[in-house]
Design a protein around this motif. Structure first.
Motif: not given
Length: 496
Positions: A59-64, A67-77
Motif C-alpha cells: 500500500k505504501i509503495t502504491l501511494q508513493w 506521488v512520484l508519477r504526479e511530480v514526474k508528469a509536472r517535470e515532463l510537461r
C-alpha cells in the motif's frame, strides 16, 4: 481410610520408582505439548504479521508511486514546453539553411552541366585519337604476327624433321636391343632348366634324408614305450606275489584276521593308490603318445610349408637374379653407348675448339638482340606452363639452350661460307669462260674458225662479274681473299 493406608503401605520400592518414572514421563510429555502449542502459536502469529507487513508495504509503495508519477508528469510537461520552443527555433534555422543550400545546388548544377559538356567534348576527341592509335597498332600487330608465323613455321618444320630423325634412330636402337634381349632370354632359359634339375635332385635327397630321420625317431619312441611296459609288468609282479602270500596266510591264520585288519586295510589303500597311479601313468603315456603323434603331424606340415616357402623364395630369387642380370646388361650397354657418345662429343668439342677464332674463345655466346621490354615478355612467357604438345616437348631441352645457341651460330656461319664459296665458284667460272673466249680469239685453228669468232663481234659486251652486294652480316666479317691479276698481253708473250 485405613484400607487406603494399608494399600499405600503395601507398595514396594520398585513400584514406587516405576510410579515416579511414569509421573515424570507424563509431566515431560505435557511440557512438550505445551511447548509445541506455544511454538505453533508463535509461528502463526509471525506469519500473520509478515502478511500484514507485506500488505502494508505494498500500500505504501502504491501511494508513493502515485506521488512520484504526479511530480514526474509536472517535470515532463515543463521539459516538453522547453523542447517544443527549441524545436521550433531549430526548424526555422534549418529552413533558412535548406533555402540557401537549394540556391547553391542550382548554381552547382549549372556549373556541372557546363563542365560535363566540356568533358564529353574532350573525351570524344581522346576517343578519336585512341581509335586512330589502335588502328595503327593493329596494323603493326598483324604485320608482326605474320612475320612470327613464318618464323614459327620454319622452326616447326626444322624441329619436326629433327624429331623424325631421332625417332628413326631410336627405332634402330630398339630393334638392336630386342635382338640382344632374345639372345639373352634363350641363354637364361637354358640356365633356368639346368638349375631347376639341380634343385629337384637336391629336394629329393633332402626328402629321403628327412624320412630316414623321422623313421629312426619313431623306432626309438616305440622302444621306449616297450621298455616302460616291461618295467611296469616287472614292478607289479612282485606285488602280486606278495598279495598271494598274504592271501595264503589269511587262509591259514583266520584267527589273526582281526589283529591284522588294520594292516590289511592299509595295504589295500596302498594297492588302490598304486592302481590309480598305474592308471594315471597309462593315461599319461597314452596322452603323450597322442601328443607325439600330433607334434609329428605339425612338424610334417611345417616341413611342407617350409619347403614350399623355400621353393617360392628360390624361384623369386632366381627371377630377381635373371631380371637383375638382364637390366644390368641393358644398362651397361646403354651406359657404354652414352659413354661413346660423350667421348665423341668431347672429341668434336676439342676439334671445334681448335678451329675457334679468338673472338669466339673470348665471347662464345653472342649477346641477345632483344630489347628490355621484349626480353621481359619472353621471360614472362617462359614462366607460363605450356599447353601445346610441341612446347611441352621443347621444355625437356631447356638445358641445351646454350648449346643450340652456339650450334645455330656455327650453322649460320657455315651457310654464309657456303654462299660465299658458291659466289666465288661462279665468279671463277665466269673468269674461266672469259679467258677461254680470249684464247679462242687470239688463236687460229679449225675448231675456232668453225665457231663464232669473238673478235669479229662488235656489239658483244663481256662484263666482268661482280660479287653480289647482298652479303650476309656473318659474311661481312670474313676477310675476302686477294687475287693476283696478270695482264693477258704479258701472258701471251710468255706463252709464245
Amino acid at each position: 481410610m485405613p484400607k487406603k493406608a494399608r494399600k499405600r503401605v503395601l507398595l514396594t520400592e520398585e513400584e514406587r520408582v516405576l510410579m515416579m518414572q511414569q509421573k515424570a514421563l507424563a509431566e515431560e510429555e505435557l511440557n512438550k505439548k505445551k511447548e509445541d502449542m506455544l511454538a505453533q502459536f508463535l509461528k502463526d502469529k509471525l506469519a500473520k504479521e509478515e502478511r500484514n507487513s507485506i500488505l502494508n508495504m505494498n500500500k505504501i509503495t502504491l501511494q508513493w508511486r502515485t506521488v512520484l508519477r504526479e511530480v514526474k508528469a509536472r517535470e515532463l510537461r515543463k521539459d516538453i514546453e522547453i523542447l517544443s520552443q527549441t524545436f521550433e527555433r531549430v526548424v526555422d534555422c534549418k529552413d533558412s539553411v535548406i533555402k540557401s543550400l537549394a540556391k547553391d545546388l542550382a548554381e552547382a548544377e549549372a556549373q556541372y552541366a557546363h563542365a560535363l559538356r566540356s568533358h564529353l567534348h574532350s573525351v570524344d576527341q581522346l576517343l578519336q585519337l585512341q581509335r586512330c592509335r589502335l588502328g595503327y597498332l593493329e596494323e603493326d600487330y598483324h604485320t608482326e604476327l605474320q612475320a612470327l608465323q613464318k618464323e614459327f613455321d620454319t622452326e616447326r618444320k626444322k624441329i619436326i624433321e629433327y624429331h623424325e630423325q631421332e625417332i628413326r634412330y631410336l627405332q634402330d636402337v630398339l630393334l638392336a636391343m630386342e635382338q640382344n634381349f632374345g639372345e639373352s632370354e634363350y641363354e637364361a632359359k637354358l640356365d633356368f632348366q639346368s638349375t631347376r634339375d639341380d634343385v629337384k635332385n637336391k629336394n629329393l635327397e633332402e626328402k629321403h634324408y628327412l624320412r630316414m630321420q623321422l623313421e629312426g625317431k619313431v623306432e626309438e619312441l616305440w622302444k621306449r614305450f616297450q621298455q616302460a611296459l616291461r618295467n611296469y609288468t616287472e614292478a607289479t609282479e612282485d606285488r602280486k606275489i606278495a598279495f598271494e602270500v598274504l592271501k595264503l596266510k589269511d587262509e591259514k591264520s583266520t584267527k589273526e584276521i582281526e589283529t591284522q585288519m588294520k594292516k590289511l586295510q592299509k595295504m589295500q589303500d596302498l594297492i588302490f593308490s598304486l592302481k590309480n597311479k598305474i592308471a594315471a601313468h597309462a593315461r599319461e603315456s597314452e596322452e603323450q603318445n597322442w601328443q607325439i603323434h600330433d607334434e609329428k603331424e605339425v612338424v610334417l606340415k611345417q616341413l611342407q610349408k617350409l619347403k614350399s616357402e623355400m621353393n617360392r623364395a628360390r624361384a623369386k630369387a632366381r627371377s630377381n637374379l635373371a631380371k637383375l642380370t638382364m637390366e644390368s646388361c641393358a644398362t651397361l650397354k646403354v651406359l657404354q653407348h652414352v659413354v661413346e657418345k660423350a667421348e665423341l662429343i668431347l672429341r668434336l668439342a676439342e676439334m671445334c675448339r681448335k678451329l675457334e677464332s679468338e673472338e669466339e674463345k673470348v665471347l662464345p655466346f653472342y649477346a641477345c638482340s632483344l630489347g628490355w621490354e621484349e626480353q621481359k615478355t619472353v621471360d614472362k612467357v617462359a614462366l607460363e606452363k605450356p599447353t601445346e604438345p610441341l612446347a611441352q616437348m621443347m621444355d625437356d631441352y631447356v638445358g641445351l639452350e646454350r648449346f643450340w645457341q652456339r650450334y645455330n651460330k656455327v650453322r649460320l656461319e657455315h651457310l654464309s661460307l657456303e654462299r660465299t664459296k658458291a659466289a666465288l665458284a661462279q665468279y671463277n667460272q665466269k673468269l674461266r669462260h672469259l679467258l677461254k673466249q680470249y684464247l679462242d680469239g687470239i688463236s687460229v685453228n679449225d675448231e675456232v674458225l668453225s665457231q663464232i669468232n669473238p673478235l669479229m663481234i662488235i656489239n658483244q659486251h663481256n662484263i666482268v662479274p661482280v660479287l653480289p652486294h647482298t652479303v650476309p652480316i656473318s659474311e661481312a666479317r670474313v676477310k675476302q681473299p686477294i687475287y693476283n691479276i696478270v695482264e693477258a698481253a704479258h701472258e701471251v708473250k710468255r706463252i709464245l
